[in-house]
Design a protein around this motif. Structure first.
Motif, PDB file in Angstrom:
ATOM      1  N   UNK A  40     -19.701  19.871  19.091  1.00  0.00           N
ATOM      2  CA  UNK A  40     -20.285  19.183  17.735  1.00  0.00           C
ATOM      3  C   UNK A  40     -20.333  18.060  17.895  1.00  0.00           C
ATOM      4  N   UNK A  41     -19.111  17.338  18.090  1.00  0.00           N
ATOM      5  CA  UNK A  41     -18.934  15.901  18.203  1.00  0.00           C
ATOM      6  C   UNK A  41     -19.831  15.228  19.295  1.00  0.00           C
ATOM      7  N   UNK A  42     -19.982  15.633  20.332  1.00  0.00           N
ATOM      8  CA  UNK A  42     -20.791  15.322  21.254  1.00  0.00           C
ATOM      9  C   UNK A  42     -22.284  15.436  21.028  1.00  0.00           C
ATOM     10  N   UNK A  43     -22.815  16.449  20.616  1.00  0.00           N
ATOM     11  CA  UNK A  43     -24.283  16.455  19.878  1.00  0.00           C
ATOM     12  C   UNK A  43     -24.777  15.526  18.855  1.00  0.00           C
ATOM     13  N   UNK A  44     -23.485  15.274  17.927  1.00  0.00           N
ATOM     14  CA  UNK A  44     -23.753  14.332  16.799  1.00  0.00           C
ATOM     15  C   UNK A  44     -23.756  13.036  17.397  1.00  0.00           C
ATOM     16  N   UNK A  45     -22.939  12.586  18.391  1.00  0.00           N
ATOM     17  CA  UNK A  45     -23.052  11.369  19.014  1.00  0.00           C
ATOM     18  C   UNK A  45     -24.269  11.067  19.697  1.00  0.00           C
ATOM     19  N   UNK A  46     -24.843  12.161  20.500  1.00  0.00           N
ATOM     20  CA  UNK A  46     -26.202  12.061  21.187  1.00  0.00           C
ATOM     21  C   UNK A  46     -27.314  11.847  20.055  1.00  0.00           C
ATOM     22  N   UNK A  47     -27.289  12.470  19.049  1.00  0.00           N
ATOM     23  CA  UNK A  47     -28.411  12.372  18.022  1.00  0.00           C
ATOM     24  C   UNK A  47     -28.280  11.233  17.300  1.00  0.00           C
ATOM     25  N   UNK A  48     -27.052  10.799  16.727  1.00  0.00           N
ATOM     26  CA  UNK A  48     -27.024   9.797  15.750  1.00  0.00           C
ATOM     27  C   UNK A  48     -26.871   8.515  16.295  1.00  0.00           C
ATOM     28  N   UNK A  49     -26.170   8.184  17.538  1.00  0.00           N
ATOM     29  CA  UNK A  49     -25.713   7.130  17.953  1.00  0.00           C
ATOM     30  C   UNK A  49     -26.651   6.569  18.969  1.00  0.00           C
ATOM     31  N   UNK A  50     -27.085   7.518  19.997  1.00  0.00           N
ATOM     32  CA  UNK A  50     -27.764   6.841  21.171  1.00  0.00           C
ATOM     33  C   UNK A  50     -29.299   6.625  20.950  1.00  0.00           C
TER      34      UNK A  50
END
Length: 50
Positions: A40-50
Protein backbone atom coordinates in the motif's frame (compact mmCIF):
# COMPACT_ATOMS: atom_id res chain seq x y z
CA UNK A 1 -28.56 -35.38 33.38
CA UNK A 2 -26.16 -34.25 30.66
CA UNK A 3 -25.42 -36.79 27.95
CA UNK A 4 -21.64 -36.86 27.37
CA UNK A 5 -21.48 -39.72 24.87
CA UNK A 6 -20.09 -38.87 21.45
CA UNK A 7 -22.52 -38.92 18.59
CA UNK A 8 -21.89 -39.99 15.00
CA UNK A 9 -22.09 -36.34 13.84
CA UNK A 10 -18.75 -35.42 15.44
CA UNK A 11 -15.96 -34.96 12.87
CA UNK A 12 -12.97 -37.30 13.07
CA UNK A 13 -9.89 -36.01 14.89
CA UNK A 14 -7.44 -36.50 12.02
CA UNK A 15 -9.45 -34.54 9.45
CA UNK A 16 -7.26 -32.00 7.56
CA UNK A 17 -7.92 -28.41 8.47
CA UNK A 18 -8.80 -25.88 5.84
CA UNK A 19 -7.55 -22.49 4.74
CA UNK A 20 -9.60 -20.55 7.29
CA UNK A 21 -7.78 -22.27 10.12
CA UNK A 22 -4.44 -21.23 8.61
CA UNK A 23 -5.60 -17.62 8.27
CA UNK A 24 -6.65 -17.53 11.92
CA UNK A 25 -3.04 -17.90 13.10
CA UNK A 26 -1.68 -14.58 14.49
CA UNK A 27 1.88 -14.82 13.06
CA UNK A 28 0.55 -15.39 9.55
CA UNK A 29 -1.90 -12.50 9.86
CA UNK A 30 0.86 -10.18 11.14
CA UNK A 31 3.09 -11.19 8.22
CA UNK A 32 0.30 -10.61 5.69
CA UNK A 33 -0.55 -7.25 7.28
CA UNK A 34 3.07 -6.09 7.04
CA UNK A 35 3.33 -7.17 3.40
CA UNK A 36 0.00 -5.48 2.65
CA UNK A 37 1.12 -2.23 4.31
CA UNK A 38 4.36 -2.24 2.32
CA UNK A 39 2.45 -2.75 -0.93
CA UNK A 40 0.00 0.00 0.00
CA UNK A 41 2.80 2.44 0.85
CA UNK A 42 4.56 1.66 -2.44
CA UNK A 43 1.36 2.16 -4.42
CA UNK A 44 0.58 5.47 -2.69
CA UNK A 45 4.15 6.63 -3.27
CA UNK A 46 3.86 5.86 -6.98
CA UNK A 47 0.45 7.50 -7.30
CA UNK A 48 0.96 10.62 -5.22
CA UNK A 49 4.65 11.48 -5.19
CA UNK A 50 5.97 10.46 -8.61
Amino acid sequence: MLDTTQSDAAPPKDEPRGCLFALSQPPLMIFLAVIGCLLLMAALHDLLLL
